[in-house]
Design a protein around this motif. Sequence first.
Motif, PDB file in Angstrom:
ATOM      1  N   ALA A   1      -5.272  -4.467  -0.784  1.00 55.19           N
ATOM      2  CA  ALA A   1      -4.627  -4.285  -1.281  1.00 55.19           C
ATOM      3  C   ALA A   1      -3.598  -5.343  -1.412  1.00 55.19           C
ATOM      4  CB  ALA A   1      -3.724  -3.332  -1.763  1.00 55.19           C
TER       5      ALA A   1
ATOM      6  N   ASP B   1      -7.952  -7.082  -5.650  1.00 56.11           N
ATOM      7  CA  ASP B   1      -8.438  -6.134  -6.477  1.00 56.11           C
ATOM      8  C   ASP B   1      -8.493  -5.303  -7.604  1.00 56.11           C
ATOM      9  OD1 ASP B   1      -5.263  -6.737  -7.299  1.00 56.11           O
ATOM     10  OD2 ASP B   1      -4.501  -4.577  -6.364  1.00 56.11           O
TER      11      ASP B   1
ATOM     12  N   LEU C   1     -11.232   1.967  -4.947  1.00 52.95           N
ATOM     13  CA  LEU C   1      -9.784   1.269  -6.057  1.00 52.95           C
ATOM     14  C   LEU C   1      -9.873   2.020  -7.175  1.00 52.95           C
ATOM     15  CD1 LEU C   1      -9.444  -2.169  -4.555  1.00 52.95           C
ATOM     16  CD2 LEU C   1      -7.957  -0.737  -5.257  1.00 52.95           C
TER      17      LEU C   1
ATOM     18  N   ILE D   1       0.699  -1.150  -0.034  1.00 52.88           N
ATOM     19  CA  ILE D   1       0.200  -0.093  -0.016  1.00 52.88           C
ATOM     20  C   ILE D   1       0.949   1.410   0.003  1.00 52.88           C
ATOM     21  CG2 ILE D   1      -1.490   1.516   1.271  1.00 52.88           C
ATOM     22  CD1 ILE D   1      -3.090  -1.270   2.350  1.00 52.88           C
TER      23      ILE D   1
END
Lengths: 605, 438
Positions: free
Chosen positions: A425, B220, B178, A415
């Motif tokens: 993440a 992600d 994100l 991160i």
Amino acid sequence: MGKVIGIDLGTTYSCVAVVEDGQPKVIPNKGGYKTTPSVVAFEEGGRRLVGQLAKRQMVTNPKNTIYATKRLIGRKFDSPEVKKALASYPYEIFEGPHSDVRVRAGGQEFSLPEIGAMVLQEMRRVAEEYLGEPVKEAVVTVPAYFNDGQRQGTKDAGRIAGLDVLRIINEPTAAALAYGYGKKLDETVAIYDLGGGTFDISVLEISEGVFEVISTAGDTYLGGDDFDDRIIDYLAESFQQNEGVNLRRDKMALQRLKDAAEKAKIELSSALQTEINLPFIAMSDKGPLHLNLSLTRQKLEELTADLVERTLSICTKTLEAAGLTKEDIDEVILVGGQTRMPRVQEVVQKFFNRPPRKGVHPDEVVAVGAAIQGHALSAAAGAGGEERAEDLLLLDVTPMGLGIATFGGFFTRVIERNTTIPTHASHIFTTAADNQASVKIHVLQGESDRAADNELLGEFMLTGIRPAKRGEPEVEVTFDIDSDGIVSVSAKDLDTGQEQSITVTASSGLTDQEVQWMVDASKNYEVELKSRSEVEKACNRLEGLLLQVERELHARDKGLEKSLVQEAQSLLKKARQAIEFGDLQEIKKYTHQVPDLIKRIGAGG
Amino acid sequence: MNSSSPHVCRPEDIPLEAVPIVCEGIAVLDLALDAREGFMLSRLDGRTSVKHLFSLTGLGQDETLKLLAELHAKGVVTWHHARSREKPAAAARPVKKPASAERPLSGKEFAALVEELFLSREHLNWYELLGVDSNAASKAVKKAYLQQSKLFHPDRHFRHADPEFRRKLQEIFKRINLAYRELFDPVRRGEYDAQLRQEDAAKPRLDLEWDETVEVRRKDRPRPAEPPPAEPPPGPKLKLDFGKGSLERRLEEKLKEAQSSAGAQNLLAQARRFYQGALVEIEKRNLKAAEINLKLALHYDPQNPTYLAETERLKQLESTMQAEIAFKQGQEAEEFQDYSKAIRLYGEALKINPENPQGLYRLAKVVLEHQHNYERTRVLVLRAIDLKKGDADFHFLLGQAYQGLSQKQPAIIQMEKALELNPKHKQAAKELKALRKK
């Protein structure tokens, strides 16, 4: 639900605020001051003093007066910052059981969160007296550049003080909240926060009631105290040259120098020159020595030029990280007492090419912002509700990168810094050796590419990796930061599905158990404080009665029966003893008996 | 409602901007209506104005007004004037009016939306998640991000009593976060667009009801290319998991070793018979009987992986059937115009089997037509499209949702897509025409 207060727990001063009827208000303490010194002292008898009272007796009691612990909280004992403090602080600092920092004063040992808790408790009392109701919840601020351990330490301090800390927020962010609250803004602001102990710079975008932190950086060991130190050094050196005596060796003299340095610095913000007079500062063979020097503003600026320069280089870096130029900044806001220095204002104005925003109180704005955030959280309407003025949203970032140590002693970030939280993440890693069966995950925080230069937050093992050539196994490491900034890390072997995870906490240097003990101790102290004042009151009452007995005895000296005089004398002696021991039971007993005695003496005459 | 004292009104008295709505509490099936009136009634969605009905029904002005007047006289239909102004005005507004500003969601509606988003968060691409179209300028992306943050950031629901709800919000917001980071940065956005184009070129994914494919993907990254089972994508990063299969084989061998004595063989034969019985019952959809048979089989051969797997499958089958039943009941409720019940039942069906595109579509349609919750519709249909590509109706409904959200450009794109998939889609053609005119 009671009110949520906002506390700016500062290095030198603390401040508390609350939002009432939508209006933020700074709460003054009993002395009428809006800020309270972050100083804790212990008197001879073990009595604890906090705030103004503690600061006032600093010179006469330097060994037992604890200050500026914010510069040490959450740090490891062997860090350079602690080394520096060891050399210059008059109170005793030693290593705790988890290589954390502890202090000793008044014959007792304290962890730094405990000292922080004493200050927080004082601020809480200030708020409770003003509000007339108990306060249970607070938002507490920390420098933006505090790492996880320092934040955890502050959180622990809140817990020990019996406060439910709803959120830890960054000081410059809080300042921005206070600045933008209730205004319909659409602008980019830079907050230049030079406080007593730390420097922070943050860039925020404010629009539609959303405060979005774009970039933040700082130095947790650069503040007004360092400016004072430069003056102290100058004074001590001049004195040594002139008189041949090193004042630094004498704790009491050092404390006087510190006081004088701070005063001179403040005076030089409005005057161009100031005199420093410290009579009888030391003794020599020839008799007492006096310090008498004059200091000009120009000299002060010379002494501290590199400190100011350091803040500017951090500003440059922050703007770069935000992808912004100086022209993109619509407003510059100055926070922290040290920004009163004319030189600081000049260089900031020159750097940003615009005069700093006026009308923001540098000492109070942070506490106000904390109160606003507390109010916004506790009044969160949720979806569907009508939009209100106080419906603001703070999008804060993680100030430092997070990642793991990789082969060769490197630090691989998962991160990046300035990532809006909450976030998560993941990154896929592999093994470094053939048939490696396990990997150790070192969770690190910091900005250096070398693993060793960053803060270790925690570590764990992932085992059971299938034997394979190096580089073949795939280990997915996932970082997760929740809205409270709590970091959890998991590692998963994508081949076997094996998973391991940790939640990174307890890095303040205290275990959960220890914090619990301290919470209990702190509660006991509160109870003790209450009962002590009860004893004091009872003593005073009994003492009054005893004086009356003595007066009566004196007045009717001759005409009294001997046995009655003897009885009175023995009662006086016993009652005085009870007062001396502070035995509440006995005191009450005598308080009950004395009026009858007085009556009999009166009748006997 | 004024249905109790209907007054006769002439067709020419009906205001053209008014929106006709069906009176509450009317049992439509009990009314004596002819087919034309029934048709007209079916077109009333509480949203479309009289003027729009002319073209929507294809009946023309005179006929439409006449039918409406008749329905009004029978106390079935009344007018809604408040909305009549909103509709034409909406088109004139800037395209990017956020959903929340149109009409604040009630707590229940928001909870449903959160549930939906939580389930579909990994299926939505970044554009869908932020609710912007793929050409949106970075300023629009930012604006959408701020809007979504205001809605879904956990701090906005700090005192919400349910920690589970807050956890879901947290997960949703992380995705929104994100999405913003990927789309706001032009370089990352370029990469992502390229990735999306690649995926669009890939074949539509099959309905994998029983298939237990193992997904290997970066967590992600939403919606990576779903590999069709026949041709796994290249590159060393993708390895399918064979570990479990080999484990089963090993277990089976061990069991065989252990049970090689004659008596045990007898028991195993017994178990096999029950197992066969169970399979027959499953075939006949007698799930209870199948369950008993399987239990008996496992009684004689407790570790048999095949039987255990079959039990697992049976459990799934049962829940699937429950889902089917709930879905059917939902359809019935819809027919009887009990829409809130229908929404609840569809929701139940989807909870058991969330990967059912048809179910998502039905729910979305009801939510749009009867709750006018366009944001929720949008999320539902997007998930449906994600699961089953190439259905014109899906895109048409999505287009309608965008219309409801006053997002003209995305609406046009969806209508076009619907027409591209089914050139004979009359409604889509009509809406498209109307949209372009505005």
